[in-house]
Design an enzyme around this catalytic site. Structure first.
Site, PDB file in Angstrom:
ATOM      1  CG  ASP B  96       6.362  17.099  24.211  1.00  0.00           C
ATOM      2  OD1 ASP B  96       5.860  17.099  23.072  1.00  0.00           O
ATOM      3  OD2 ASP B  96       5.866  17.731  25.160  1.00  0.00           O
ATOM      4  CB  SER B 161      -1.141  17.024   6.543  1.00  0.00           C
ATOM      5  OG  SER B 161      -2.481  17.114   6.847  1.00  0.00           O
ATOM      6  CE1 TYR B 248      -7.197   1.587   1.597  1.00  0.00           C
ATOM      7  CE2 TYR B 248      -5.159   1.268   0.421  1.00  0.00           C
ATOM      8  CZ  TYR B 248      -6.489   0.985   0.585  1.00  0.00           C
ATOM      9  OH  TYR B 248      -7.110   0.112  -0.247  1.00  0.00           O
ATOM     10  CG  HIS B 294     -10.846   6.164  -6.753  1.00  0.00           C
ATOM     11  ND1 HIS B 294     -11.696   6.200  -5.686  1.00  0.00           N
ATOM     12  CD2 HIS B 294      -9.676   5.678  -6.267  1.00  0.00           C
ATOM     13  CE1 HIS B 294     -11.075   5.780  -4.589  1.00  0.00           C
ATOM     14  NE2 HIS B 294      -9.846   5.458  -4.915  1.00  0.00           N
ATOM     15  CB  THR B 319      -7.700  -5.877   4.033  1.00  0.00           C
ATOM     16  OG1 THR B 319      -7.011  -4.901   3.261  1.00  0.00           O
ATOM     17  CG2 THR B 319      -8.708  -5.183   4.917  1.00  0.00           C
TER      18      THR B 319
END
Lengths: 312, 516
Positions: B96, B161, B248, B294, B319
């Site tokens: 598990d 999270s 990502y 950004h 990438t």
């Protein structure tokens, strides 16, 4: 071959609890807490009720959760492999806490070294100074905010000689943050000595040094409250006194909250040892994880002492 | 531990089983995908033609905001966690997840967090309307009162999270079957391992930035207020320090899924396994040092613009390694094109398109033209829709027979694929052109000159939405019945998950297998 079989036995014993009511009730408690907090902050009358009800429920579930985990360990359900899962879990939880503080330290460095000088007109980024905040000059701590400078108001905060910053090495003995640093560093040492005593199964020494650590933790919290009262009442340094107050109170405040939690954790460990005789030299991860947490809040304090106080 | 699941509804509330929890994550994620999809369709309906027809600008802003938040935090992230829950223990030969109760707690926080977030739509002043990036001062000084609920929702989903990531790390470090060394782990496990570290590193920073907002709004601090010596740009720095690794987090597990599927249907082992591992790690490392791309137009020093530009372009190297490896895996393979493979090939091609527009955006001087236009919207939807969403869909088709023991309907699967493929390209490809000719993002009305592109986009969006209903129908039909799947399901697939029965028993690997 035999080592593989040993391994297989170890894996087979990995304890997976059948079903558990803890997670869903923890979720409900957590949800009611934040739902109540948001309502409270938005001025809804029923906010505090949800907040306190949810917090109580959450605390109750956590209490049970820890009791169940402790009793599982005492029953011998925890294989060495499962214990390792707890070790890994705690270690990476502490890392996540480090990153939480990193966000606030990052904000501090950014406003001190970059945004502040730009607001005061430095370099290409400072072109708006004449129009937006004429008269603003950057200093740290920020006593006169850009808004005050533009309106010609004088600072409400006292200082700089009376603020939280380093008063010069000669005056450290009368400087509260110095004593807080001494207390917290000492408590890390006493915590470590307690750990050493536990490894030798010396229960009396363990209880003594752990008790001393808890007392030092409480002493730190008392002094920190004293400092806040002083800041608010006598120095005019509040959450609302510009970016210095914001960074000062959030960094030290979240640290103080973590010290409070860490002290509580150590206190629980002390009571477990004194009242229930828990922990053996070979099996004491509950205490060990609390001590890791304690060393972590200590390290964060060293960062605070350097960047908020000494070079503040 | 020998017996099956508990009876009744409380099975799902009290479960500690990684398969149950994985299923709950996946269903929750699909529900959020539909909810976020409805928000998107409101946007596309309004933009079908110029002028204001259907919604007020205030509601339009709430729709763009909620669409982004629900899709990122409610649909994509939980779907990957669901797949991780189902597959990682089976791929490692573990009984598990390492911490089963915490696993269930991580899940059950989410429905509460999103109920709280969605309830803001019905609050006075409306839902958050400041974009999913919630830039200050829009999200502080000018925010609706519901922002407080948004902040706490982010706090608790962040806690979920972090706990989920800790669980995955403990499982991978501690629960591998004997002989399952790190460099033998399937790439899905590797990519999730690295993703989990990203989560632990940046979710606390997100918690930090919303906490600063909370204090600015309710306690008079001035983190993001220049009048008090703070800086609104500080918000963007802290947010994107979280935000870029977050991007990502939504693509690395996708790489792992595609790296599992392509070798199966090309009938060749994955080309360059170890380079895939190192490339993933490099991408993860670089994600921490590119955040300010950004914010090229915000007014950074030139040195900053240059540094962030070059670091960003560097990401193209690892990438590129990955895309090269996938293509080389297919090269000279005896390929067949079942639904999971179709989604995976589309992933490789369309994700590369999104990667290339990313390179264009990385060039700082050119970005001044593209910034805040539909070109950016086209770019990130090309990496998220055929990237994250297609890989999740591919993974569901690939592993569904293992989960429920039945084969899905291949014709319906292929119909789903082609409808979704055409729908998404119709939706997002024209956005490149609308953006390059100057259409700004996040506006409910626009100049006549953009009318054609927008009409095509809106038609495509409804087609893409319809395709998902087909997906839902196919999955339910497969769970309820259909042709029995073999234990291997596919032809010689690699991995421990194919060595257990189909459907996978409630408890697998209670005794660990020996991996040679």
């Amino acid at each position: 071959m035999s080592s593989n079989q040993d391994n297989a036995v170890e894996h087979e014993e990995y304890y997976v609890p059948e079903q558990s009511k803890l997670p869903i009730f923890a979720s409900i408690g957590l949800f009611l807490t934040v739902w109540g907090a948001a309502n409270w902050l938005n001025g809804n009358a029923n906010g505090p009720m949800y907040f306190f009800g949810g917090s109580l429920m959450f605390a109750f579930v956590l209490w049970n959760w820890f009791s169940i985990v402790i009793s599982e360990n005492i029953q011998g359900l925890n294989s060495p492999q499962l214990k390792k899962s707890y070790v890994i879990g705690m270690a990476w939880f502490i890392f996540s806490e480090v990153m939480f503080f990193a966000a606030f330290f990052g904000a501090l460095f950014y406003v001190r070294s970059l945004a502040g000088p730009w607001l005061a007109g430095e370099g290409e980024q400072g072109l708006g100074n004449d129009i937006l905040w004429p008269g603003y000059e950057h200093e740290w701590p920020v006593m006169t905010t850009p808004d005050m400078a533009a309106n010609g108001d004088s600072a409400t905060m006292r200082g700089p000689e009376q603020n939280m910053s380093n008063p010069g090495l000669a005056n450290w003995l009368g400087w509260l943050p110095f004593w807080n640093t001494a207390i917290l560093l000492t408590s890390s040492v006493t915590c470590h000595i307690a750990h050493g005593a536990l490894k030798k199964d010396n229960r009396r020494q363990f209880n003594l040094w752990l008790g001393l650590t808890v007392l030092l933790g409480i002493g730190f919290i008392i002094l920190q409250i004293e400092e806040y009262v002083h800041a608010y009442n006598e120095m005019g340094l509040t959450l609302e006194s510009g970016i210095y107050g914001a960074t000062f109170f959030l960094l030290t405040g979240f640290h103080g909250a973590h010290v409070t939690l860490g002290t509580f954790m150590l206190l629980v460990m002390l009571l477990r040892s004194v009242l229930k005789g828990h922990f053996k030299s070979s099996d004491h991860f509950g205490f060990e994880s609390a001590s890791w947490y304690w060393h972590f809040v200590d390290v964060v304090w060293v960062g605070l002492f350097l960047y908020v106080y000494v070079f503040g | 531990m020998a017996h099956g699941p508990a009876k009744g509804f409380t099975r799902w509330l009290y479960t500690t089983n990684h398969k149950d929890i994985g299923s709950m994550y996946l269903w929750f994620s699909f529900a959020m995908f539909l909810l976020g999809g409805v928000f998107a369709l409101v946007i596309r309906a309004e933009l079908f033609e110029p002028g204001l027809q259907i919604v007020e600008p205030e509601l339009f802003n709430q729709m763009t905001t909620m669409h982004g938040l629900v899709m990122v935090f409610g649909a994509v992230m939980p779907a990957f966690v669901g797949l991780a829950n189902w597959m990682i223990p089976m791929m490692l030969g573990a009984p598990d997840m390492a911490l089963p109760r915490m696993n269930n707690w991580s899940f059950w926080i989410l429905p509460f967090a999103f109920a709280m977030m969605t309830s803001t739509l019905f609050m006075e002043g409306g839902a958050p309307n400041f974009g999913w990036t919630f830039y200050a001062p829009l999200s502080t000084t000018y925010a609706p009162p519901s922002v407080t609920f948004f902040i706490f929702a982010v706090h608790i989903m962040g806690a979920s999270s972090i706990m989920g990531a800790i669980n995955i790390i403990a499982t991978i470090m501690n629960m591998r079957a004997p002989g399952m060394t790190y460099m033998k782990m399937p790439l899905f496990v590797w990519t999730w391992f690295i993703t989990a570290y990203l989560l632990i590193a940046v979710m606390p920073v997100l918690a930090g930035v919303v906490t600063m907002m909370l204090f600015d709004i309710h306690f008079g601090t001035s983190f993001f207020d220049a009048a008090g010596g703070g800086d609104p740009v500080l918000f963007q720095h802290v947010f994107w320090f979280f935000g870029h690794p977050e991007v990502y987090i939504m693509i690395l597990p996708a790489f792992g899924i595609v790296s599992a599927i392509i070798p199966t249907f090309a009938r060749k082992p994955l080309f360059g396994y170890s380079s895939m591992v190192y490339a993933t790690a490099s991408i993860a490392f670089l994600s921490f040092v590119v955040w300010a791309h950004h914010m090229f137009t915000v007014g950074m020093p030139l040195a900053g613009e240059l540094a962030f530009m070059y670091m960003t372009m560097l990401i193209a190297v690892p990438t590129g390694v990955k895309v090269f490896n996938w293509v080389t895996t297919m090269f000279k393979g005896s390929m067949t094109f079942e639904t999971p493979m179709l989604f995976s090939i589309a992933f490789v091609i369309l994700f590369s398109i999104g990667g290339f527009s990313g390179l264009m955006l990385a060039i700082a001087p050119a970005d001044f033209q593209y910034h805040d236009t539909y070109f950016v919207v086209a770019h990130f939807h090309y990496v998220l829709v055929p990237g994250a969403i297609f890989s999740i869909t591919a993974g569901v088709y690939y592993w569904l027979p293992k989960w429920c023991g039945n084969m899905y309907n291949e014709t319906m699967g292929k119909t789903h694929f082609w409808t979704a493929f055409i729908g998404l390209n119709l939706t997002f490809f024209p956005m490149h052109f609308a953006g390059l000719s100057g259409m700004p993002r996040r506006i409910p009305d626009y100049n006549m000159m953009f009318a054609d592109w927008n009409m095509i986009s809106s038609v495509g969006a409804f087609l893409f939405g319809a395709a998902q209903i087909l997906f839902l129908f196919n999955v339910i039909a497969t769970i309820r019945g259909g042709k029995k799947a073999t234990d291997e399901v596919w032809e010689n697939p690699e991995g421990l998950e194919w060595t257990v029965a189909s459907p996978a028993p409630y408890h697998t690997f209670s005794k660990p297998p020996q991996v040679s």
